[in-house]
Enzyme design. Structure first.
Site, PDB file in Angstrom:
ATOM      1  N   LEU A   1       1.495   4.942  -0.012  1.00 33.79           N
ATOM      2  CA  LEU A   1       0.923   6.264   0.241  1.00 33.79           C
ATOM      3  C   LEU A   1       2.014   7.277   0.601  1.00 33.79           C
ATOM      4  CD1 LEU A   1      -1.674   7.939   0.725  1.00 33.79           C
ATOM      5  CD2 LEU A   1      -1.732   7.024   3.054  1.00 33.79           C
TER       6      LEU A   1
ATOM      7  N   GLY B   1       4.708  11.904   5.127  1.00 35.77           N
ATOM      8  CA  GLY B   1       3.673  10.881   5.167  1.00 35.77           C
ATOM      9  C   GLY B   1       2.428  11.328   5.909  1.00 35.77           C
ATOM     10  N   SER B   2       2.600  12.273   6.854  1.00 35.59           N
ATOM     11  CA  SER B   2       1.443  12.665   7.662  1.00 35.59           C
ATOM     12  C   SER B   2       0.464  13.510   6.856  1.00 35.59           C
ATOM     13  CB  SER B   2       1.912  13.467   8.882  1.00 35.59           C
ATOM     14  OG  SER B   2       2.777  12.685   9.660  1.00 35.59           O
TER      15      SER B   2
ATOM     16  N   PHE C   1       0.885  -1.172   0.000  1.00 31.52           N
ATOM     17  CA  PHE C   1       0.000   0.000   0.000  1.00 31.52           C
ATOM     18  C   PHE C   1       0.921   1.219   0.000  1.00 31.52           C
ATOM     19  CE2 PHE C   1      -2.341   3.081   2.766  1.00 31.52           C
ATOM     20  CZ  PHE C   1      -3.496   3.238   2.009  1.00 31.52           C
TER      21      PHE C   1
ATOM     22  N   GLU D   1       0.974   4.103   9.921  1.00 31.18           N
ATOM     23  CA  GLU D   1      -0.498   4.187   9.794  1.00 31.18           C
ATOM     24  C   GLU D   1      -1.093   5.272  10.689  1.00 31.18           C
ATOM     25  OE1 GLU D   1      -2.380   0.460   9.164  1.00 31.18           O
ATOM     26  OE2 GLU D   1      -0.500  -0.454   8.555  1.00 31.18           O
TER      27      GLU D   1
ATOM     28  N   GLY E   1      16.848  -6.113  33.663  1.00 32.13           N
ATOM     29  CA  GLY E   1      18.146  -5.533  34.016  1.00 32.13           C
ATOM     30  C   GLY E   1      19.099  -5.559  32.826  1.00 32.13           C
ATOM     31  N   GLY E   2      20.369  -5.826  33.105  1.00 29.49           N
ATOM     32  CA  GLY E   2      21.390  -5.819  32.040  1.00 29.49           C
ATOM     33  C   GLY E   2      21.090  -6.819  30.942  1.00 29.49           C
TER      34      GLY E   2
ATOM     35  N   GLN F   1      13.632  -3.085  31.619  1.00 29.06           N
ATOM     36  CA  GLN F   1      14.051  -2.678  32.970  1.00 29.06           C
ATOM     37  C   GLN F   1      14.013  -3.869  33.934  1.00 29.06           C
ATOM     38  OE1 GLN F   1      15.205   0.278  33.372  1.00 29.06           O
ATOM     39  NE2 GLN F   1      15.617   0.172  35.566  1.00 29.06           N
TER      40      GLN F   1
ATOM     41  N   ARG G   1      14.493 -14.739  38.707  1.00 26.52           N
ATOM     42  CA  ARG G   1      15.716 -13.970  39.013  1.00 26.52           C
ATOM     43  C   ARG G   1      15.734 -13.558  40.486  1.00 26.52           C
ATOM     44  NH1 ARG G   1      20.775 -12.929  37.035  1.00 26.52           N
ATOM     45  NH2 ARG G   1      21.478 -10.855  37.652  1.00 26.52           N
TER      46      ARG G   1
END
Ligand SMILES: Cc1cc2nc3c(=O)[nH]c(=O)nc-3n(C[C@H](O)[C@H](O)[C@H](O)COP(=O)(O)OP(=O)(O)OC[C@H]3O[C@@H](n4cnc5c(N)ncnc54)[C@H](O)[C@@H]3O)c2cc1C
Length: 383
Positions: A125, A131-132, A123, A363, A339-340, A336, A268
């Site tokens: 557009l 685009g907006s 599609f 969209e 963690g790491g 979050q 954990r």
């Protein structure tokens, strides 16, 4: 009010969940890393009948309702949003334009192929200049001697360059006054259609997204879709459908974040207890649950209004605005909570985090949806 799904809807949801977990989930991380288009999965989804869901029965599809489509989008979005959006654009957006506005001959030519998943479609557009503001689109179409000649370019077109792309629905400005927008079906092998290089993206990395250029691209006059000059209205209507699909994919992605985070929070340990035993983490999970539930209800509401034949534009915008935000909040919290490790590719939440962002862009960006909704309230905010 009855929130129960029908027996068919429940069965299909179970079927798609099993398919998603067995066939789609295992390779999702690898496809994300290699940016490989999931052609084998497309074939399997075709065999399962998923591409045919929104296609009318007389053209080889199942003519499923919008709630059913939303359920399928959510289940696929839960494991791999790239796969979900590939399906949504082909059958929902591009196929949906042909279903809604095509002549019997156009439907006969294209829809049976879409319904099997043997052909994908795009599609087109958005343009490089923006685009907006779709009223400002610049791609032109000139009709002479029974042929449309199209010149211009489009950006970020999903499904435009896959090995099985059959056509693009292209929004163009006709060259005669009043220069209204029309939509034209451009077959993938049309003269003058040039598929540019693929974008390297932050998320949705295994979707197929290219710039598309029309260099004196020629198609016969019977490729006009629907009435000349009605293109903007057609595209806006189809975007309402697309917004429900993106909302459902967002809900699926957010649910995946909650599922992964809950498991991790139980496993954990920190300071001698599972991290889920700490209120700071447990409350994040509770908030995610509330957000997901509300986004899902908004999404089902929009789909239900569509199925009831009522106005659903504002409901679709509301669902997409809320659900895409929920997906981003849940993805951020999921990282979050991990963690790491959440910041590595070892766990899927980092992919969810990258995949979530585009849900607030495609969209209709969140800003544009707020514009749509404030206009629906009777306001005319400065644009
Ligand atoms: C992965 C991907 C796939 C896509 N697939 C397709 C596709 O298949 N087909 C297709 O046609 N398009 C596709 N798009 C394009 C997408 O729909 C556009 O990116 C989107 O509509 C925004 O257009 P833009 O990028 O030109 O941003 P712009 O329109 O330039 O906007 C830039 C920023 O300004 C804001 N803004 C603009 N106008 C206003 C205003 N009046 N008030 C307040 N804020 C405003 C926007 O919200 C945004 O934050 C895709 C994009 C991506 C990233």
């Amino acid at each position: 009010m009855n929130f129960d799904l029908t027996e068919e809807q429940q069965q299909l949801r179970t079927l798609v969940r099993e398919f998603a977990e067995k066939e789609v989930a295992p390779g999702a991380a690898e496809r994300d890393q290699s940016e490989a288009f999931p052609i084998e999965i497309v074939k399997k989804m075709g065999a399962l009948g998923l591409f045919g869901l929104p296609v009318p029965q007389e053209y080889g599809g199942l003519g499923a309702d919008a709630v059913t489509w939303a359920l399928v989008m959510e289940e696929l979005g839960r494991v791999d949003s790239s796969v979900a959006v590939t399906l949504s654009v082909a059958s929902g957006l591009a196929g949906g334009m042909v279903t809604r506005f095509g002549t019997p001959a156009q439907k006969e030519r294209w829809l049976p192929h879409i319904a099997t998943g043997g052909m994908l479609a795009g599609f087109a557009l958005t343009e490089p200049s923006g685009g907006s503001d779709i009223k400002a689109l610049r791609t032109t179409a000139r009709l002479a001697d029974g042929t449309w000649t199209i010149d211009g370019s489009k950006s970020f077109i999903t499904n435009s360059g896959t090995p099985i792309t059959g056509f693009l629905v292209v929004a163009c400005r006709t060259d005669e006054p009043p220069h209204d927008v029309s939509t034209i079906i451009v077959p993938a092998d049309a003269d003058g259609l040039v598929i540019g290089s693929e974008y390297r993206k932050m998320g949705w990395r295994s979707t197929d997204t290219h710039e598309v250029v029309f260099q004196g691209c020629r198609v016969p006059d019977d490729h006009l879709l629907g009435e000349r000059g009605r293109g903007l209205r057609q595209c806006l209507g189809s975007l309402d459908d697309g917004r429900i699909a993106i909302a459902a994919i967002s809900v699926g992605l957010a649910q995946a974040c909650l599922d992964a985070s809950l498991m991790y929070a139980r496993d954990r340990d920190a300071f001698g207890r599972p991290i889920g035993a700490y209120e700071a983490i447990a409350f994040k999970l509770a908030d995610m649950r509330v957000a997901i539930e509300s986004a899902r209800l908004l999404t089902w509401n929009a789909a239900w209004l569509k199925d009831e034949g009522r106005d659903y534009g504002a409901a679709a915008a509301t669902a997409k605005l809320r659900a895409s935000d929920v997906a981003n909040v849940c993805a951020r919290e999921a990282v979050q909570i991990h963690g790491g490790y959440g910041y590595t590719e070892e766990f899927p939440v980092s992919r969810y985090y990258r995949d979530a962002k585009v849900l607030e862009i495609g969209e209709g960006t969140s800003e544009i949806l707020r514009l749509v909704l404030s206009r629906d309230l009777g306001l005319e905010p400065t644009t």
